[in-house]
Scaffold this active site. Structure first.
Site, PDB file in Angstrom:
ATOM      1  N   THR A  60       0.860  -1.186   0.000  1.00 45.99           N
ATOM      2  CA  THR A  60       0.000   0.000   0.000  1.00 45.99           C
ATOM      3  C   THR A  60       0.894   1.232   0.000  1.00 45.99           C
ATOM      4  OG1 THR A  60      -1.627  -1.232   1.254  1.00 45.99           O
ATOM      5  CG2 THR A  60      -1.843   1.172   1.261  1.00 45.99           C
ATOM      6  N   LEU A  91     -13.524   2.066   5.614  1.00 46.60           N
ATOM      7  CA  LEU A  91     -13.828   0.980   6.560  1.00 46.60           C
ATOM      8  C   LEU A  91     -13.604   1.456   7.998  1.00 46.60           C
ATOM      9  CD1 LEU A  91     -12.238  -2.005   4.615  1.00 46.60           C
ATOM     10  CD2 LEU A  91     -14.669  -1.624   5.046  1.00 46.60           C
ATOM     11  N   CYS A 148      -2.839  -1.702   9.175  1.00 46.87           N
ATOM     12  CA  CYS A 148      -3.168  -0.876   8.001  1.00 46.87           C
ATOM     13  C   CYS A 148      -4.057   0.331   8.248  1.00 46.87           C
ATOM     14  CB  CYS A 148      -3.809  -1.753   6.938  1.00 46.87           C
ATOM     15  SG  CYS A 148      -2.669  -2.969   6.272  1.00 46.87           S
ATOM     16  N   LYS A 176      -7.653  -8.731  16.054  1.00 45.98           N
ATOM     17  CA  LYS A 176      -8.962  -9.309  15.750  1.00 45.98           C
ATOM     18  C   LYS A 176      -8.833 -10.819  15.867  1.00 45.98           C
ATOM     19  CE  LYS A 176      -9.937  -9.470  11.151  1.00 45.98           C
ATOM     20  NZ  LYS A 176      -9.933  -9.140   9.716  1.00 45.98           N
TER      21      LYS A 176
HETATM   22  N1  LIG Z   1      -1.305  -7.046   6.503  1.00 44.30           N
HETATM   23  C1  LIG Z   1      -2.384  -6.805   5.807  1.00 44.30           C
HETATM   24  O1  LIG Z   1      -3.484  -7.219   6.163  1.00 44.30           O
HETATM   25  C2  LIG Z   1      -2.314  -5.991   4.540  1.00 44.30           C
HETATM   26  C3  LIG Z   1      -3.436  -5.971   3.691  1.00 44.30           C
HETATM   27  C4  LIG Z   1      -3.368  -5.241   2.522  1.00 44.30           C
HETATM   28  C5  LIG Z   1      -2.220  -4.538   2.208  1.00 44.30           C
HETATM   29  N2  LIG Z   1      -1.154  -4.546   3.042  1.00 44.30           N
HETATM   30  C6  LIG Z   1       0.048  -3.828   2.641  1.00 44.30           C
HETATM   31  O2  LIG Z   1       0.973  -4.758   2.108  1.00 44.30           O
HETATM   32  C7  LIG Z   1       2.313  -4.375   2.424  1.00 44.30           C
HETATM   33  C8  LIG Z   1       3.013  -5.505   3.170  1.00 44.30           C
HETATM   34  O3  LIG Z   1       2.307  -5.708   4.398  1.00 44.30           O
HETATM   35  P1  LIG Z   1       2.585  -6.989   5.306  1.00 44.30           P
HETATM   36  O4  LIG Z   1       1.561  -6.955   6.379  1.00 44.30           O
HETATM   37  O5  LIG Z   1       2.714  -8.196   4.424  1.00 44.30           O
HETATM   38  O6  LIG Z   1       4.028  -6.595   5.887  1.00 44.30           O
HETATM   39  P2  LIG Z   1       5.066  -7.543   6.643  1.00 44.30           P
HETATM   40  O7  LIG Z   1       5.872  -6.648   7.494  1.00 44.30           O
HETATM   41  O8  LIG Z   1       4.359  -8.708   7.235  1.00 44.30           O
HETATM   42  O9  LIG Z   1       5.982  -8.114   5.458  1.00 44.30           O
HETATM   43  C9  LIG Z   1       6.872  -7.349   4.717  1.00 44.30           C
HETATM   44  C10 LIG Z   1       8.130  -8.188   4.477  1.00 44.30           C
HETATM   45  O10 LIG Z   1       8.970  -7.488   3.550  1.00 44.30           O
HETATM   46  C11 LIG Z   1      10.305  -7.792   3.899  1.00 44.30           C
HETATM   47  N3  LIG Z   1      11.206  -6.827   3.270  1.00 44.30           N
HETATM   48  C12 LIG Z   1      11.347  -5.505   3.537  1.00 44.30           C
HETATM   49  N4  LIG Z   1      12.244  -4.956   2.713  1.00 44.30           N
HETATM   50  C13 LIG Z   1      12.706  -5.938   1.906  1.00 44.30           C
HETATM   51  C14 LIG Z   1      13.640  -5.991   0.840  1.00 44.30           C
HETATM   52  N5  LIG Z   1      14.285  -4.907   0.411  1.00 44.30           N
HETATM   53  N6  LIG Z   1      13.880  -7.169   0.234  1.00 44.30           N
HETATM   54  C15 LIG Z   1      13.214  -8.281   0.642  1.00 44.30           C
HETATM   55  N7  LIG Z   1      12.304  -8.302   1.642  1.00 44.30           N
HETATM   56  C16 LIG Z   1      12.046  -7.134   2.268  1.00 44.30           C
HETATM   57  C17 LIG Z   1      10.312  -7.774   5.415  1.00 44.30           C
HETATM   58  O11 LIG Z   1      11.419  -8.497   5.929  1.00 44.30           O
HETATM   59  C18 LIG Z   1       8.965  -8.434   5.733  1.00 44.30           C
HETATM   60  O12 LIG Z   1       9.083  -9.828   5.960  1.00 44.30           O
HETATM   61  C19 LIG Z   1       2.197  -3.087   3.223  1.00 44.30           C
HETATM   62  O13 LIG Z   1       2.350  -1.999   2.348  1.00 44.30           O
HETATM   63  C20 LIG Z   1       0.785  -3.132   3.763  1.00 44.30           C
HETATM   64  O14 LIG Z   1       0.276  -1.844   3.960  1.00 44.30           O
HETATM   65  C21 LIG Z   1      -1.174  -5.289   4.194  1.00 44.30           C
END
Ligand SMILES: NC(=O)c1ccc[n+]([C@@H]2O[C@H](COP(=O)([O-])OP(=O)(O)OC[C@H]3O[C@@H](n4cnc5c(N)ncnc54)[C@H](O)[C@@H]3O)[C@@H](O)[C@H]2O)c1
Length: 455
Positions: free
Chosen positions: A128, A223, A272, A335
């Site tokens: 995002t 939301l 988020c 949640k």
């Molecule tokens: N968690 C949710 O429910 C959700 C839902 C929709 C969107 N998002 C969006 O998706 C994105 C990821 O969220 P998430 O919850 O999966 O995050 P997260 O922190 O669980 O996972 C991100 C991963 O990226 C890795 N990372 C960071 N920099 C890196 C690099 N240069 N090379 C390789 N790996 C790298 C980190 O080590 C981590 O494991 C965010 O932008 C978030 O806003 C999250």
């Protein structure tokens, strides 16, 4: 065979890629991350995050066409499509601290792609991001290399933790934003063809890239706004004797309003909602739209108010002091059905109770490891106990902070018997049978509904 690489093996990258691998057995999907522990867990078929159905989904394709690796360079070099699904947390330093997105991980990923790409490539923004980030990605990818052509798409993820697998399998919609050029449309089409393997085509929307980026922030803002709206009404209900659940039902049956996201609670959490609204606020401010920024800021302020109100109610109802009293916290995840505790209201509630010198005992079926990390600095003021019966033994109060289904089926007569009296129960999720608990002897305080007190 097409190779897809994903940078970032977190809550989004892991489950999304596992779904693509299952639905597209003719694609090779490689999920990469810098976090060795995370990758080792995925690769062993034991996902590092809890999500119903996820382990089973991963095991269907693991080492067949789904691979996990820390070799990011190789993952990029072999791919025709690279998803970027790294974390984009709220910035904690410098300009925009506390509101803007911290894009350092995202930019690092862009530079890795630039360095290691071997052939023309589609780069998909899955994270995002603030609107117009694709411009920055474009600029980085166009710098210094003329031999490889990159096409950037925006494909935000709308899954909700706790129901991620269901959401990925049957999404309300898939959104793919691209540049309005022939190359942009061609790339969009390539990604459409991947999702079309299992998502009906009329649910795959193609838009311009800025609309796609902004839609994700707006979806989360709307939301969260519904939750803050009903929570604001819950305070009014408590003051007037109205019942917030009756109101939710009455207004939710209006087809223009709809019934979802109208449950009053201690507040919203998760990684988020707050982050994305604050990002929207920051964007509006940076475009000089002060009224727009103020409007959305209130959604976050109302959530803070609700968390605060909940703690205040506990202290006030318990004769204005919780010092030295054992308080069992039922649920720490933000949640049910997830072990994720990021921005969970439980964090603030536990911290404030500990500041009041209560002895807090946290119980949760899947989130205790994360709870220990979140509250590490509180030391012995907080204990962790997987068994809710043990957590409640000798407690003066129970605070329900996550609506785990299991909490509805506990043996409350047994719990009541082991507690200090008078025994209090604060239901921050309105998920228990308040009247029945009162009949057992509890003093019960829900959110936005009448309370039941023997005092
Ligand atoms: N968690 C949710 O429910 C959700 C839902 C929709 C969107 N998002 C969006 O998706 C994105 C990821 O969220 P998430 O919850 O999966 O995050 P997260 O922190 O669980 O996972 C991100 C991963 O990226 C890795 N990372 C960071 N920099 C890196 C690099 N240069 N090379 C390789 N790996 C790298 C980190 O080590 C981590 O494991 C965010 O932008 C978030 O806003 C999250």
């Amino acid at each position: 065979m097409k190779t897809i690489c994903c940078i970032g093996a977190g809550y989004v990258g892991g489950p999304t890629m596992a779904m693509i691998a299952r639905q597209c057995p003719d694609c090779r999907v490689v999920v990469t991350d810098i976090d060795e522990k995370r990758i080792a867990a995925w690769a062993a078929g034991h996902p590092p995050i809890y999500e119903p159905g996820l382990a089973e989904l991963v095991r269907v394709s693991l080492n067949r066409n789904l691979f996990f690796s820390t070799d990011i360079a190789r993952g990029i070099a072999e791919a025709q499509i690279v998803f970027v699904s790294v974390n984009t947390p709220t910035k904690t330093f410098g300009q925009g601290a506390g509101r803007a997105s911290d894009l350092q991980y995202y930019e690092k990923a862009a530079r890795q792609i630039l360095e290691h790409a071997q052939a023309d490539m589609i780069v998909v923004e899955k994270s995002t991001l603030p609107v117009r980030t694709a411009e920055a990605m474009d600029s980085i990818l166009k710098s210094g290399r003329k031999d490889v052509r990159f096409e950037v798409l925006s494909n935000p993820e709308f899954l909700a933790e706790g129901t991620a697998i269901q959401d990925l399998e049957h999404p309300d919609r898939v959104l793919i934003g691209g540049h309005e050029t022939p190359a942009g449309r061609e790339a969009q089409q390539a990604l459409v063809e991947i999702y079309a393997r299992w998502v009906p085509r009329d649910r795959i929307l193609t838009t311009n890239i800025w609309s796609s980026e902004l839609s994700k922030l707006v979806a989360n803002a709307f939301l969260a706004q519904r939750i803050s709206s009903i929570n604001s009404i819950s305070a009014l209900c408590e003051a007037t004797g109205a019942d917030v659940e009756e109101i939710s039902r009455a207004i939710g049956m209006d087809s223009r309003i709809g019934p979802k996201f109208l449950r009053a609670s201690v507040g919203f959490g998760g990684s988020c909602f707050k982050k994305d609204i604050l990002n929207l606020v920051y964007l509006a401010e940076s475009y000089g739209l002060r009224e727009v920024a103020d409007f959305w800021n209130r959604v976050v302020a109302m959530n803070d108010y609700q968390e605060n109100r909940f703690v205040r109610a506990i202290v006030t109802r318990m004769f204005n002091t919780v010092a030295g009293k054992r308080i069992a916290v039922f649920g720490f995840a933000f949640k049910a059905d997830t072990g994720d505790t990021r921005e969970s209201p439980a964090i603030r509630v536990c911290r404030e109770l500990a500041a009041e010198r209560a002895h807090v005992v946290v119980s949760d079926p899947f989130a205790l490891d994360n709870a220990r990390i979140e509250l590490a600095d509180l030391g012995a003021a907080v204990a962790y106990e997987p068994d809710p019966y043990a957590a409640a033994r000798g407690a003066h109060a129970i605070a329900v902070l996550t609506d785990w289904r299991d909490y509805r089926a506990l043996d409350y007569p047994r719990i009541f018997a082991g507690m200090e009296k008078p025994a209090f129960l604060f239901d921050g999720r309105n998920c228990l049978d308040h009247r029945a608990l009162f009949d057992l002897g509890f003093n019960v305080f829900p959110i936005g509904k009448r309370f039941y007190s023997h005092l």
